[in-house]
Design an enzyme around this catalytic site. Structure first.
Site, PDB file in Angstrom:
ATOM      1  CG  ASP A  59      71.929   3.342  18.064  1.00  0.00           C
ATOM      2  OD1 ASP A  59      72.843   4.023  18.572  1.00  0.00           O
ATOM      3  OD2 ASP A  59      72.009   2.105  17.932  1.00  0.00           O
ATOM      4  CG  ASN A  86      74.188  12.069  29.029  1.00  0.00           C
ATOM      5  OD1 ASN A  86      74.986  12.071  29.954  1.00  0.00           O
ATOM      6  ND2 ASN A  86      73.161  11.228  28.986  1.00  0.00           N
ATOM      7  CE1 TYR A 151      81.644   6.100  29.658  1.00  0.00           C
ATOM      8  CE2 TYR A 151      83.573   6.248  31.064  1.00  0.00           C
ATOM      9  CZ  TYR A 151      82.348   6.727  30.668  1.00  0.00           C
ATOM     10  OH  TYR A 151      81.816   7.836  31.279  1.00  0.00           O
ATOM     11  CE  LYS A 155      82.327   9.357  28.456  1.00  0.00           C
ATOM     12  NZ  LYS A 155      81.229  10.266  28.092  1.00  0.00           N
TER      13      LYS A 155
END
Length: 329
Positions: A59, A86, A151, A155
């Site tokens: 993880d 990724n 998310y 980013k």
């Protein structure tokens, strides 16, 4: 000379396509991911391509576990030449409908997972003064959208992280290269296993690309030594549009940003997600949007050849000026 490449989140989606891309081009590949079934399948694909493979169940939100995995890669496959960060996690939900645990988990995987990977890679690359680290980003690193605040925030944070560490490396005269690939919407299994608090199944926004297009861009970024690589015309429009008309885009997304991420099909009540535990099965690299997704990006094709394109534009402009001078001279 064979390269050793590490791909986090390499058992599905973009990561799986990236593993195949590097293996097909002669690299030995270490795959870091949680689901053992998918890890084993990815290892078999690398070996079938004639390369060595190492699958490690880890993880990426666990920093010490990533460090241990990096040490194992060096011990079993050799010095790491390319590290691709990724792995990510996501949830389709408005900000106030998310629990703190969910928000923290998305951040831990999507942001800190890449930080852990970068630190583990740098620890080994800096003494050798070589190697490349690829951060996998998104157009959403510049332009956030509704339902994906965790998310998008992660980013965006990676973008700031990149801006900070690149001058640090330059200051010390290091030849280690760190780059970021900003991707468009991609046809991956995430839309079937990301946690969702909406009425209908999630779907990508805008033009959809196949994961192989993303994988080719990631391999290109590993060699091109550019700070960033943008993939897809939609990525260019999203980033460029936000720079010149961000409030207008806010208004547009308020009207269509939520409905645009919803498919016609209702969300299943027993939907299995991957936020805290890996789901069962091995979907591979593709999601359910094969009929809509495109294989190639014309923007990326031009991007790869930008020096030649710029030279061609320059020559054409010079020829035009000469022709005009002759006409009116």
């Amino acid at each position: 000379m064979r390269r050793t490449v590490v791909v986090t989140g390499g058992s599905a989606g973009i990561g799986r396509a990236t593993v195949r891309e590097f293996a097909r081009n002669g690299a030995d590949v270490a795959i870091l991911a949680r689901g053992q079934e998918r890890l084993d399948a990815a290892v078999r694909e690398v070996e079938a391509a004639g390369s060595r493979a190492l699958g490690i169940a880890v993880d990426v939100a666990d920093g010490p576990a990533v460090e241990a995995a990096a040490e194992r890669v060096e011990r079993e496959l050799g010095s790491t030449d390319v590290w691709v960060n990724n792995a990510f996690a996501g949830i389709f939900s408005t900000f106030m409908d998310m629990s703190w645990e969910e928000y923290e988990r998305v951040t831990a995987v999507t942001y800190f997972g890449q930080i852990h990977g970068t630190r583990a890679a740098l620890k080994r690359m800096l003494p050798r003064d070589r190697g490349t680290i690829v951060l996998v980003g998104s157009a959403l690193a510049y332009r956030g959208i509704p339902l994906q605040s965790a998310y998008c925030g992660a980013k965006h944070a990676l973008q700031g992280f990149l801006d900070s560490i690149r001058p640090e490396l330059e200051h010390r005269g290091s030849k280690v290269h760190v780059t970021m690939v900003q991707l468009p919407a991609v046809n991956t299994p995430q839309f079937d296993w990301a946690r969702a608090r909406i009425d209908r199944k999630p779907r990508p926004v805008g033009k959809i690309y196949q994961p192989e297009a993303a994988a080719r861009a990631i391999r290109f970024a590993a060699d091109a030594r550019r700070k960033e690589v943008w993939v897809g015309s939609t990525t260019v429009r999203a980033i460029g549009g936000d720079r010149v008309a961000s409030p207008l885009i806010d208004h547009m997304l308020a009207g269509s940003g939520i409905s645009g991420q919803s498919s016609p099909e209702p969300l299943e009540g027993d939907r299995e997600d991957n936020l805290f535990e890996p789901p069962r099965g091995d979907p591979g690299a593709h999601g359910r949007f094969d009929r809509e997704a495109v294989e190639k990006s014309w923007q990326m094709a031009l991007n790869r050849r930008r020096n030649g394109v710029l030279a061609g534009v320059g020559l054409a402009a010079a020829a035009l000026l000469i022709a005009r001078a002759r006409k009116y001279g």
